[in-house]
Each structure stands twice: as structure tokens, then as C-alpha cells.
Design a protein around this motif. Structure first.
Motif, PDB file in Angstrom:
ATOM      1  N   MET A 138       0.728  -1.011  -0.030  1.00 31.08           N
ATOM      2  CA  MET A 138      -0.116  -0.018   0.118  1.00 31.08           C
ATOM      3  C   MET A 138       0.904   1.112  -0.132  1.00 31.08           C
ATOM      4  SD  MET A 138      -3.583   0.577   2.266  1.00 31.08           S
ATOM      5  CE  MET A 138      -3.657  -1.248   2.373  1.00 31.08           C
ATOM      6  N   LEU A 139       1.948   1.314   0.847  1.00 26.02           N
ATOM      7  CA  LEU A 139       2.678   2.463   0.876  1.00 26.02           C
ATOM      8  C   LEU A 139       3.672   2.562  -0.634  1.00 26.02           C
ATOM      9  CD1 LEU A 139       4.136   2.261   4.621  1.00 26.02           C
ATOM     10  CD2 LEU A 139       2.588   3.983   3.630  1.00 26.02           C
ATOM     11  N   ASN A 140       4.028   1.447  -0.982  1.00 33.98           N
ATOM     12  CA  ASN A 140       4.645   1.462  -2.273  1.00 33.98           C
ATOM     13  C   ASN A 140       3.934   2.313  -3.188  1.00 33.98           C
ATOM     14  OD1 ASN A 140       7.097   0.285  -1.214  1.00 33.98           O
ATOM     15  ND2 ASN A 140       6.720  -1.818  -1.761  1.00 33.98           N
ATOM     16  N   GLU A 141       2.777   1.921  -3.469  1.00 29.36           N
ATOM     17  CA  GLU A 141       1.793   2.430  -4.229  1.00 29.36           C
ATOM     18  C   GLU A 141       1.668   4.051  -4.152  1.00 29.36           C
ATOM     19  OE1 GLU A 141      -2.146   0.706  -4.115  1.00 29.36           O
ATOM     20  OE2 GLU A 141      -1.435  -1.407  -4.255  1.00 29.36           O
ATOM     21  N   ILE A 142       1.615   4.487  -2.865  1.00 30.52           N
ATOM     22  CA  ILE A 142       1.383   5.937  -2.662  1.00 30.52           C
ATOM     23  C   ILE A 142       2.783   6.437  -3.241  1.00 30.52           C
ATOM     24  CG2 ILE A 142       1.611   7.700  -0.969  1.00 30.52           C
ATOM     25  CD1 ILE A 142      -0.399   5.674   0.765  1.00 30.52           C
ATOM     26  N   HIS A 143       4.095   5.816  -2.881  1.00 31.23           N
ATOM     27  CA  HIS A 143       5.544   6.212  -3.100  1.00 31.23           C
ATOM     28  C   HIS A 143       5.395   6.173  -4.824  1.00 31.23           C
ATOM     29  CE1 HIS A 143       7.025   4.818   0.956  1.00 31.23           C
ATOM     30  NE2 HIS A 143       6.245   6.048   0.952  1.00 31.23           N
ATOM     31  N   LYS A 144       4.870   5.075  -5.545  1.00 30.92           N
ATOM     32  CA  LYS A 144       5.199   5.075  -6.900  1.00 30.92           C
ATOM     33  C   LYS A 144       4.300   6.394  -7.456  1.00 30.92           C
ATOM     34  CE  LYS A 144       6.439   0.365  -8.498  1.00 30.92           C
ATOM     35  NZ  LYS A 144       7.416   0.166  -7.318  1.00 30.92           N
ATOM     36  N   ASP A 145       3.096   6.261  -6.963  1.00 26.44           N
ATOM     37  CA  ASP A 145       2.199   7.460  -7.499  1.00 26.44           C
ATOM     38  C   ASP A 145       2.928   8.742  -7.351  1.00 26.44           C
ATOM     39  OD1 ASP A 145      -0.272   8.602  -8.435  1.00 26.44           O
ATOM     40  OD2 ASP A 145      -0.530   9.223  -6.232  1.00 26.44           O
ATOM     41  N   ALA A 146       3.543   9.043  -6.231  1.00 26.30           N
ATOM     42  CA  ALA A 146       4.096  10.440  -6.011  1.00 26.30           C
ATOM     43  C   ALA A 146       5.205  10.395  -7.007  1.00 26.30           C
ATOM     44  CB  ALA A 146       4.617  10.608  -4.435  1.00 26.30           C
ATOM     45  N   GLN A 147       6.086   9.636  -6.929  1.00 28.54           N
ATOM     46  CA  GLN A 147       7.075   9.651  -7.989  1.00 28.54           C
ATOM     47  C   GLN A 147       6.853   9.976  -9.471  1.00 28.54           C
ATOM     48  OE1 GLN A 147       9.551   6.078  -7.933  1.00 28.54           O
ATOM     49  NE2 GLN A 147      11.404   7.245  -8.635  1.00 28.54           N
ATOM     50  N   THR A 148       5.680   9.023  -9.985  1.00 29.37           N
ATOM     51  CA  THR A 148       5.444   9.411 -11.480  1.00 29.37           C
ATOM     52  C   THR A 148       4.534  10.621 -11.489  1.00 29.37           C
ATOM     53  OG1 THR A 148       4.559   6.718 -11.111  1.00 29.37           O
ATOM     54  CG2 THR A 148       3.595   8.359 -12.969  1.00 29.37           C
ATOM     55  N   ARG A 149       3.973  11.085 -10.457  1.00 30.91           N
ATOM     56  CA  ARG A 149       3.313  12.614 -10.621  1.00 30.91           C
ATOM     57  C   ARG A 149       4.335  13.559 -10.599  1.00 30.91           C
ATOM     58  NH1 ARG A 149      -0.871  13.121  -6.310  1.00 30.91           N
ATOM     59  NH2 ARG A 149      -1.158  15.144  -7.166  1.00 30.91           N
ATOM     60  N   MET A 150       5.634  13.320  -9.799  1.00 30.88           N
ATOM     61  CA  MET A 150       6.590  14.287  -9.541  1.00 30.88           C
ATOM     62  C   MET A 150       7.507  14.482 -10.931  1.00 30.88           C
ATOM     63  SD  MET A 150       8.285  13.835  -5.858  1.00 30.88           S
ATOM     64  CE  MET A 150       7.156  14.200  -4.420  1.00 30.88           C
ATOM     65  N   HIS A 151       7.584  13.065 -11.460  1.00 29.31           N
ATOM     66  CA  HIS A 151       8.291  12.969 -12.833  1.00 29.31           C
ATOM     67  C   HIS A 151       7.615  13.567 -13.900  1.00 29.31           C
ATOM     68  CE1 HIS A 151      11.082  11.252 -15.884  1.00 29.31           C
ATOM     69  NE2 HIS A 151      10.172  10.841 -16.408  1.00 29.31           N
ATOM     70  N   LYS A 152       6.323  13.618 -14.005  1.00 30.15           N
ATOM     71  CA  LYS A 152       5.601  14.221 -14.926  1.00 30.15           C
ATOM     72  C   LYS A 152       5.648  15.593 -14.896  1.00 30.15           C
ATOM     73  CE  LYS A 152       2.064  10.690 -15.772  1.00 30.15           C
ATOM     74  NZ  LYS A 152       0.282  10.198 -15.584  1.00 30.15           N
ATOM     75  N   SER A 153       5.531  16.267 -13.445  1.00 25.59           N
ATOM     76  CA  SER A 153       5.719  17.708 -13.261  1.00 25.59           C
ATOM     77  C   SER A 153       7.127  18.138 -14.046  1.00 25.59           C
ATOM     78  CB  SER A 153       5.845  18.105 -11.752  1.00 25.59           C
ATOM     79  OG  SER A 153       4.659  17.760 -11.303  1.00 25.59           O
ATOM     80  N   ILE A 154       8.138  17.647 -13.890  1.00 28.20           N
ATOM     81  CA  ILE A 154       9.391  17.780 -14.362  1.00 28.20           C
ATOM     82  C   ILE A 154       9.411  17.974 -15.969  1.00 28.20           C
ATOM     83  CG2 ILE A 154      12.202  17.032 -14.568  1.00 28.20           C
ATOM     84  CD1 ILE A 154      11.625  16.171 -11.712  1.00 28.20           C
ATOM     85  N   GLU A 155       8.838  16.780 -16.566  1.00 30.32           N
ATOM     86  CA  GLU A 155       8.380  16.506 -18.032  1.00 30.32           C
ATOM     87  C   GLU A 155       7.616  17.712 -18.364  1.00 30.32           C
ATOM     88  OE1 GLU A 155      10.339  14.674 -20.146  1.00 30.32           O
ATOM     89  OE2 GLU A 155      11.203  14.041 -18.226  1.00 30.32           O
ATOM     90  N   ALA A 156       6.824  18.143 -17.901  1.00 36.56           N
ATOM     91  CA  ALA A 156       5.867  19.371 -18.303  1.00 36.56           C
ATOM     92  C   ALA A 156       6.774  20.528 -18.137  1.00 36.56           C
ATOM     93  CB  ALA A 156       4.715  19.390 -17.225  1.00 36.56           C
ATOM     94  N   LEU A 157       7.567  20.609 -17.170  1.00 37.65           N
ATOM     95  CA  LEU A 157       8.472  21.883 -17.116  1.00 37.65           C
ATOM     96  C   LEU A 157       9.540  21.977 -18.354  1.00 37.65           C
ATOM     97  CD1 LEU A 157       9.753  24.425 -15.575  1.00 37.65           C
ATOM     98  CD2 LEU A 157      11.322  22.862 -14.645  1.00 37.65           C
ATOM     99  N   ARG A 158       9.892  20.753 -18.808  1.00 38.69           N
ATOM    100  CA  ARG A 158      10.804  20.728 -19.832  1.00 38.69           C
ATOM    101  C   ARG A 158      10.293  21.240 -21.129  1.00 38.69           C
ATOM    102  NH1 ARG A 158      13.338  15.622 -17.562  1.00 38.69           N
ATOM    103  NH2 ARG A 158      15.489  16.279 -16.933  1.00 38.69           N
ATOM    104  N   HIS A 159       8.785  20.673 -21.275  1.00 37.31           N
ATOM    105  CA  HIS A 159       8.046  20.749 -22.308  1.00 37.31           C
ATOM    106  C   HIS A 159       7.853  22.509 -22.536  1.00 37.31           C
ATOM    107  CE1 HIS A 159       5.244  20.237 -25.657  1.00 37.31           C
ATOM    108  NE2 HIS A 159       4.238  20.944 -24.897  1.00 37.31           N
ATOM    109  N   ASP A 160       7.306  22.967 -21.352  1.00 39.87           N
ATOM    110  CA  ASP A 160       7.054  24.397 -21.418  1.00 39.87           C
ATOM    111  C   ASP A 160       8.379  25.223 -21.751  1.00 39.87           C
ATOM    112  OD1 ASP A 160       4.376  23.844 -20.685  1.00 39.87           O
ATOM    113  OD2 ASP A 160       4.756  24.403 -18.557  1.00 39.87           O
TER     114      ASP A 160
END
Length: 185
Positions: free
Chosen positions: A1-23
Motif C-alpha cells: 500500500m505504501l509502495n503504491e503511494i510512493h510510486k504514484d508520488a514519484q510518477t506525478r513528480m516526474h510528470k511535473s518535471i517533464e511538463a516543465l521541460r516541455h514548457d
């Protein structure tokens, strides 16, 4: 359960960084890049189409782009879209080929763009901190429901903080690279 929360957070953070790169690809540096005009919309038979779907875009040299519409009657709408954009570029048309020369950036404009890049980086950091808050909130709910112990909660918060620290370092690296690109003459 905690691993899912960590993976979700990591994925969302990675998407934020990619969105920044794209912008940041849309921020004009002294160099020509097809990413500068990719986001432009062109009126095509009554509907708005991305420029890349009505013309081919090519970098001819370090300071110029050529845009070749696939249909001759699209030359004027493409020119109009470029002029209407906030890029501050002037298209030169020769037949069906539109050339865009990139003027050298002034020192003042470089500083302005650098501030803009810095602000985009701050916005990405805020998004990452919000993701951290959401993940920690989920962990606290699990603790409240007695599905995890306090030790697991602390370990989980430490793990989320490590992910956050890494993501913020990545944002700083992206911003620093873009600022160096802007300041290079």
C-alpha cells in the motif's frame, strides 16, 4: 500500500518535471528550434490545427527556420498565426516557403526570459511540494485507519521527502541548463 503511494508520488513528480521541460522548449533562445512554433494553431478550413499538421517545419541553420505549408493557400494563414503569436518573430515569404530569422536576443530580453524560466521552475517546485503533501496526507489517513504503524508512517514520510528532494534537484538542473542556454551569446 505504501509502495503504491510512493510510486504514484514519484510518477506525478516526474510528470511535473517533464511538463516543465516541455514548457521551456517554447522559450525562445538565440537558437532556432522547431519547438518554438510547434504549439501555434493555424486556421484550416474553419478549424484550428497545430502548425505541424499543415506544414513541414525545418531548422535551416542556427538562426533560421523554414516552414513549408503542404497547400499553397495555407501560406497566408500560417503567416498570420506567426504574427499573432507572442514570439515576436517576423515571417519572410518567398513563394510557398516561409522563412523565420531569429534575431539575436538583447541582454535585457535575456534577463527577462531568465526570470520567466526561473518562475516556471518555481511553479514546478510548488507542484512537486503539493504532490508530497498529498502523499503524506494519504499516509496519515492509513495511520488513522490503523492500517500502518507510526514507525511505518515516519519511514514513508522520509521516503516521500527523498523523492521530493530528488525531484527539486532535477527541476533546478533543468532551469539551470535553460538559463545557461539563454545567457550563451
Amino acid at each position: 500500500m505504501l509502495n503504491e503511494i510512493h510510486k504514484d508520488a514519484q510518477t506525478r513528480m516526474h510528470k511535473s518535471i517533464e511538463a516543465l521541460r516541455h514548457d521551456l522548449t517554447k522559450v525562445r533562445t538565440g537558437r532556432a528550434s522547431t519547438a518554438l512554433v510547434d504549439h501555434l494553431k493555424v486556421s484550416y478550413y474553419g478549424s484550428e490545427m497545430p502548425l505541424s499538421q499543415v506544414a513541414s517545419i525545418a531548422v535551416t541553420d542556427a538562426r533560421s527556420l523554414t516552414i513549408t505549408p503542404w497547400e499553397k493557400q495555407m501560406v497566408a494563414p500560417v503567416e498570420k498565426a506567426i504574427l499573432a503569436s507572442d514570439l515576436g518573430l517576423t515571417p519572410n515569404t518567398a513563394g510557398t516557403v516561409i522563412r523565420i530569422n531569429m534575431p539575436a536576443l538583447t541582454e535585457e530580453r535575456r534577463r527577462e526570459l531568465s526570470k520567466h524560466v526561473h518562475n516556471e521552475g518555481e511553479n514546478a517546485k510548488i507542484a512537486i511540494r503539493n504532490i508530497r503533501r498529498d502523499a503524506n496526507q494519504k499516509v496519515k489517513e492509513l495511520l488513522k485507519e490503523k492500517q500502518i504503524s507510526e514507525d511505518e508512517e515516519r519511514r514513508s514520510e522520509d521516503e516521500v521527502q527523498k523523492l521530493t528532494d530528488q525531484a527539486i534537484r532535477d527541476v533546478d538542473d533543468v532551469v539551470k541548463a535553460k538559463e545557461q542556454e539563454l545567457m550563451a551569446v
